[in-house]
Design a protein around this motif. Structure first.
Motif, PDB file in Angstrom:
ATOM      1  N   GLY A   1       0.826  -1.201   0.000  1.00 39.09           N
ATOM      2  CA  GLY A   1       0.000   0.000   0.000  1.00 39.09           C
ATOM      3  C   GLY A   1       0.859   1.250   0.000  1.00 39.09           C
ATOM      4  O   GLY A   1       1.959   1.260   0.565  1.00 39.09           O
ATOM      5  N   LEU A   2       0.375   2.303  -0.647  1.00 42.35           N
ATOM      6  CA  LEU A   2       1.099   3.566  -0.743  1.00 42.35           C
ATOM      7  C   LEU A   2       0.146   4.707  -0.412  1.00 42.35           C
ATOM      8  O   LEU A   2      -0.874   4.888  -1.087  1.00 42.35           O
ATOM      9  CB  LEU A   2       1.666   3.754  -2.152  1.00 42.35           C
ATOM     10  N   VAL A   3       0.460   5.468   0.625  1.00 39.84           N
ATOM     11  CA  VAL A   3      -0.355   6.610   1.040  1.00 39.84           C
ATOM     12  C   VAL A   3       0.458   7.879   0.808  1.00 39.84           C
ATOM     13  O   VAL A   3       1.565   8.022   1.332  1.00 39.84           O
ATOM     14  CB  VAL A   3      -0.767   6.506   2.520  1.00 39.84           C
ATOM     15  N   LEU A   4      -0.104   8.784   0.016  1.00 42.28           N
ATOM     16  CA  LEU A   4       0.609   9.991  -0.397  1.00 42.28           C
ATOM     17  C   LEU A   4      -0.061  11.239   0.149  1.00 42.28           C
ATOM     18  O   LEU A   4      -1.293  11.379   0.089  1.00 42.28           O
ATOM     19  CB  LEU A   4       0.636  10.087  -1.923  1.00 42.28           C
ATOM     20  N   ASP A   5       0.741  12.141   0.682  1.00 38.91           N
ATOM     21  CA  ASP A   5       0.280  13.510   0.915  1.00 38.91           C
ATOM     22  C   ASP A   5       0.024  14.140  -0.455  1.00 38.91           C
ATOM     23  O   ASP A   5       0.477  13.637  -1.490  1.00 38.91           O
ATOM     24  CB  ASP A   5       1.361  14.273   1.685  1.00 38.91           C
ATOM     25  N   PHE A   6      -0.681  15.275  -0.475  1.00 42.05           N
ATOM     26  CA  PHE A   6      -0.977  15.915  -1.759  1.00 42.05           C
ATOM     27  C   PHE A   6      -0.083  17.136  -1.992  1.00 42.05           C
ATOM     28  O   PHE A   6       0.854  17.085  -2.776  1.00 42.05           O
ATOM     29  CB  PHE A   6      -2.453  16.297  -1.841  1.00 42.05           C
ATOM     30  N   GLY A   7      -0.378  18.250  -1.306  1.00 38.62           N
ATOM     31  CA  GLY A   7       0.394  19.468  -1.523  1.00 38.62           C
ATOM     32  C   GLY A   7       1.858  19.307  -1.152  1.00 38.62           C
ATOM     33  O   GLY A   7       2.185  18.934  -0.026  1.00 38.62           O
ATOM     34  N   GLY A   8       2.759  19.557  -2.088  1.00 36.93           N
ATOM     35  CA  GLY A   8       4.188  19.405  -1.851  1.00 36.93           C
ATOM     36  C   GLY A   8       4.713  18.030  -2.197  1.00 36.93           C
ATOM     37  O   GLY A   8       5.926  17.810  -2.192  1.00 36.93           O
ATOM     38  N   VAL A   9       3.818  17.077  -2.501  1.00 37.29           N
ATOM     39  CA  VAL A   9       4.227  15.737  -2.939  1.00 37.29           C
ATOM     40  C   VAL A   9       3.747  15.501  -4.365  1.00 37.29           C
ATOM     41  O   VAL A   9       4.544  15.260  -5.271  1.00 37.29           O
ATOM     42  CB  VAL A   9       3.684  14.651  -1.993  1.00 37.29           C
ATOM     43  N   LEU A  10       2.443  15.604  -4.585  1.00 34.29           N
ATOM     44  CA  LEU A  10       1.912  15.491  -5.944  1.00 34.29           C
ATOM     45  C   LEU A  10       1.869  16.842  -6.647  1.00 34.29           C
ATOM     46  O   LEU A  10       1.544  16.911  -7.833  1.00 34.29           O
ATOM     47  CB  LEU A  10       0.516  14.873  -5.915  1.00 34.29           C
ATOM     48  N   THR A  11       2.189  17.897  -5.902  1.00 31.33           N
ATOM     49  CA  THR A  11       2.372  19.216  -6.511  1.00 31.33           C
ATOM     50  C   THR A  11       3.826  19.645  -6.327  1.00 31.33           C
ATOM     51  O   THR A  11       4.576  19.012  -5.585  1.00 31.33           O
ATOM     52  CB  THR A  11       1.467  20.281  -5.868  1.00 31.33           C
ATOM     53  N   THR A  12       4.200  20.708  -6.990  1.00 28.34           N
ATOM     54  CA  THR A  12       5.515  21.307  -6.763  1.00 28.34           C
ATOM     55  C   THR A  12       5.587  21.838  -5.334  1.00 28.34           C
ATOM     56  O   THR A  12       4.559  21.990  -4.672  1.00 28.34           O
ATOM     57  CB  THR A  12       5.759  22.428  -7.781  1.00 28.34           C
ATOM     58  N   PRO A  13       6.780  22.134  -4.798  1.00 28.21           N
ATOM     59  CA  PRO A  13       6.920  22.542  -3.399  1.00 28.21           C
ATOM     60  C   PRO A  13       6.109  23.799  -3.048  1.00 28.21           C
ATOM     61  O   PRO A  13       5.893  24.677  -3.883  1.00 28.21           O
ATOM     62  CB  PRO A  13       8.422  22.792  -3.254  1.00 28.21           C
ATOM     63  N   LEU A  14       5.682  23.868  -1.790  1.00 25.79           N
ATOM     64  CA  LEU A  14       4.829  24.960  -1.334  1.00 25.79           C
ATOM     65  C   LEU A  14       5.606  26.264  -1.115  1.00 25.79           C
ATOM     66  O   LEU A  14       5.108  27.350  -1.438  1.00 25.79           O
ATOM     67  CB  LEU A  14       4.131  24.568  -0.028  1.00 25.79           C
ATOM     68  N   LEU A  15       6.817  26.165  -0.536  1.00 29.45           N
ATOM     69  CA  LEU A  15       7.527  27.376  -0.144  1.00 29.45           C
ATOM     70  C   LEU A  15       7.814  28.321  -1.307  1.00 29.45           C
ATOM     71  O   LEU A  15       7.596  29.526  -1.188  1.00 29.45           O
ATOM     72  CB  LEU A  15       8.824  27.019   0.591  1.00 29.45           C
ATOM     73  N   PRO A  16       8.302  27.837  -2.464  1.00 30.02           N
ATOM     74  CA  PRO A  16       8.521  28.773  -3.571  1.00 30.02           C
ATOM     75  C   PRO A  16       7.247  29.498  -3.993  1.00 30.02           C
ATOM     76  O   PRO A  16       7.294  30.675  -4.376  1.00 30.02           O
ATOM     77  CB  PRO A  16       9.046  27.878  -4.698  1.00 30.02           C
ATOM     78  N   ALA A  17       6.106  28.823  -3.918  1.00 30.29           N
ATOM     79  CA  ALA A  17       4.842  29.478  -4.264  1.00 30.29           C
ATOM     80  C   ALA A  17       4.525  30.590  -3.280  1.00 30.29           C
ATOM     81  O   ALA A  17       4.059  31.671  -3.667  1.00 30.29           O
ATOM     82  CB  ALA A  17       3.715  28.445  -4.290  1.00 30.29           C
ATOM     83  N   VAL A  18       4.770  30.336  -1.996  1.00 29.85           N
ATOM     84  CA  VAL A  18       4.519  31.357  -0.970  1.00 29.85           C
ATOM     85  C   VAL A  18       5.435  32.557  -1.183  1.00 29.85           C
ATOM     86  O   VAL A  18       5.005  33.723  -1.092  1.00 29.85           O
ATOM     87  CB  VAL A  18       4.719  30.760   0.439  1.00 29.85           C
ATOM     88  N   LEU A  19       6.714  32.300  -1.464  1.00 27.46           N
ATOM     89  CA  LEU A  19       7.663  33.400  -1.684  1.00 27.46           C
ATOM     90  C   LEU A  19       7.282  34.226  -2.916  1.00 27.46           C
ATOM     91  O   LEU A  19       7.428  35.447  -2.922  1.00 27.46           O
ATOM     92  CB  LEU A  19       9.073  32.844  -1.827  1.00 27.46           C
ATOM     93  N   ALA A  20       6.789  33.548  -3.950  1.00 26.45           N
ATOM     94  CA  ALA A  20       6.359  34.272  -5.154  1.00 26.45           C
ATOM     95  C   ALA A  20       5.146  35.149  -4.846  1.00 26.45           C
ATOM     96  O   ALA A  20       5.037  36.275  -5.353  1.00 26.45           O
ATOM     97  CB  ALA A  20       6.028  33.278  -6.264  1.00 26.45           C
ATOM     98  N   PHE A  21       4.236  34.644  -4.027  1.00 23.12           N
ATOM     99  CA  PHE A  21       3.079  35.444  -3.601  1.00 23.12           C
ATOM    100  C   PHE A  21       3.541  36.692  -2.859  1.00 23.12           C
ATOM    101  O   PHE A  21       3.049  37.804  -3.115  1.00 23.12           O
ATOM    102  CB  PHE A  21       2.158  34.606  -2.712  1.00 23.12           C
ATOM    103  N   GLU A  22       4.473  36.536  -1.943  1.00 20.05           N
ATOM    104  CA  GLU A  22       4.979  37.682  -1.182  1.00 20.05           C
ATOM    105  C   GLU A  22       5.561  38.736  -2.120  1.00 20.05           C
ATOM    106  O   GLU A  22       5.327  39.943  -1.947  1.00 20.05           O
ATOM    107  CB  GLU A  22       6.041  37.218  -0.187  1.00 20.05           C
ATOM    108  N   GLN A  23       6.280  38.282  -3.117  1.00 17.74           N
ATOM    109  CA  GLN A  23       6.882  39.221  -4.060  1.00 17.74           C
ATOM    110  C   GLN A  23       5.818  39.949  -4.875  1.00 17.74           C
ATOM    111  O   GLN A  23       5.896  41.173  -5.062  1.00 17.74           O
ATOM    112  CB  GLN A  23       7.846  38.478  -4.988  1.00 17.74           C
TER     113      GLN A  23
END
Length: 457
Positions: free
Chosen positions: A254-276
């Motif tokens: 069995g394989l259990v996956l998180d979604f945000g940051g695993v099946l998507t690109t990393p969260l932190l760069p998106a947050v930094l881009a929002f701040e900018q």
């Protein structure tokens, strides 16, 4: 002889130009590196560009005990990223001389001081600041071969009661003997994170605060906080071999996956881009939403479904000084599908692995993080935290996922980009994988599941 380009203070001329806060910092640092290499290169056997980058940024720009003596969280976050990048850039330049390069990261072992959500959130955040700010650089194509070895300084463990409240449990320089078990924990975590052997050259008698990334580490005497390397030389970095017992283990089904940051690109760069985009200071979101007790409480309530995304938007916006209109969607608008992991999940399912999604919710409206991913169609089970009134790392939420898959924890692998949640799953019996770099995550999954998840095999 080892040479260090930055320890405690910058050159006077560099500081006068604004140091690592100046727009010209990268160019100024390159001049400094080239000058030192040209002037002293014939005398140097090995290079360590920056001593304890995180320690320098903290003491110079957060605690104010090093020059220039500032106490600004925004400046600290800016300098922290800049000085880590300077370390890697210097290594690229210095390695052209043919001489080895090494990091010396300031690492520590953290744990919550109590059972409060604030302590847990602050611990996770500070851990990410200490580790991810440089590990993310180490895994990029540009910098993956910048250093011949990775080393660290370790002085204490810390109980974290809040974002600015640490209690040192072990010290040095006469305060208390350094805990060698803590050093070993740091070395093993570094080993897992990099999956490479990067030894320290030089004579056995050389006492340093750097730890060699090799399983054979000796406990230090009480007179110094360093670890001694073994005398045997080792080759250049290579992929860390599979554990000898791995072939005798039964593979997980069995394989259990998180979604945000695993099946998507990393969260932190998106947050930094929002701040900018919003004209915010770098780190403003982290400070307002993840280092603030009220911000942490709001996020946890959102994850449990106690408040809606609109409620969260309305409450979080004043903390940032921005419009609440679709705030969550604006913060994460740069997230994209992580094709490597999505393809691996599909391959696992084709191979007969039961695949589930276990995600802490960010609300489903007005912005839906999961829109377009066809989760209900592609996976055997989907658990979104708000639909169950719980959040990771609560054990009961993992149990919901296991019931959907019809498997036990001992039959499953759990993958998440938040190490706290991985460790919680491991306590329940899951095999845990801390997702930091997609290709390496897939490689670990292939070992644990016993199936091929890439075309290359």
């Amino acid at each position: 002889m080892w040479a260090c380009l930055l320890h405690t203070a910058l050159p006077v001329w560099f500081a006068a130009e604004g140091g690592f806060l100046a727009p010209t910092a990268a160019a100024a640092w390159a001049r400094h590196v080239d000058f030192v290499a040209e002037t002293f290169g014939d005398l140097v056997e090995d290079w360590m560009p920056v001593n304890n980058p995180a320690g320098y940024a903290e003491k110079a720009y957060l605690r104010g005990t090093f020059p220039p003596g500032h106490t600004s969280q925004e400046e600290f976050l800016t300098v922290l990223q800049a000085v880590h990048q300077a370390d890697f850039e210097a290594a690229l330049r210095l390695r052209q001389s043919g001489k080895p390069t090494s990091t010396n990261e300031a690492l520590m072992s953290l744990h919550p001081a109590d059972d409060s959500a604030e302590a847990a959130g602050a611990t996770a955040l500070i851990d990410a600041v200490i580790w991810d700010t440089w590990l993310n650089l180490a895994r990029t194509p540009r910098y993956e071969d910048a250093f011949d070895q990775y080393g660290f300084s370790y002085y204490f463990t810390a109980a974290v009661a809040g974002p600015r409240c640490h209690r040192r449990r072990n010290g040095h320089h006469g305060r208390a003997p350094v805990e060698w078990r803590g050093q070993l924990r740091m070395a093993r975590r570094l080993h897992r994170s990099l999956r490479a052997v990067r030894p320290q050259p030089g004579p056995e008698a050389q006492r340093t605060h750097r730890a060699v990334l090799h399983p054979r580490l000796t406990a230090p005497d009480d007179d110094g906080p360093g670890l001694l390397p073994t005398a045997r030389p080792y080759p250049r970095p290579r992929p860390y071999p599979s554990h000898p017992w791995s072939s005798r283990m039964s593979h997980r089904t069995g394989l259990v996956l998180d979604f945000g940051g695993v099946l998507t690109t990393p969260l932190l760069p998106a947050v930094l881009a929002f701040e900018q985009r919003e004209g915010l200071a770098q780190g403003a979101c982290i400070k307002a939403l993840y280092m603030d007790a009220e911000g942490i409480r709001l996020t946890h309530e959102l994850e449990r479904g106690a408040i809606t995304q609109t409620d969260w938007n309305e409450a979080a916006a004043p903390k940032l000084g921005v419009s609440p209109d679709n705030l969550m969607g604006r913060i994460f608008t740069d997230l994209r599908p992580e094709r490597v992991m999505l393809d691996a999940a599909a391959a696992a399912k084709r191979a007969g692995i039961k695949v589930g999604i276990l995600s802490n919710s960010v609300g489903l409206a007005p912005w839906d993080l999961y829109d377009g991913y066809e989760l209900e169609t592609l996976y055997h089970g989907v658990v979104i935290s708000e639909c169950h009134g719980m959040r990771k790392p609560e054990p009961e939420l993992f149990e919901v996922m296991l019931k959907l898959l019809g498997l036990s924890a001992e039959e499953c692998v759990f993958v998440d980009d938040t190490e706290e949640y991985v460790r919680a799953a491991e306590k329940l019996g899951f095999a845990g994988v801390h997702a930091l770099q997609p290709e390496k995550t897939v490689s670990q999954l292939e070992d644990l599941l016993g199936v091929t998840l890439t075309d290359a095999g």
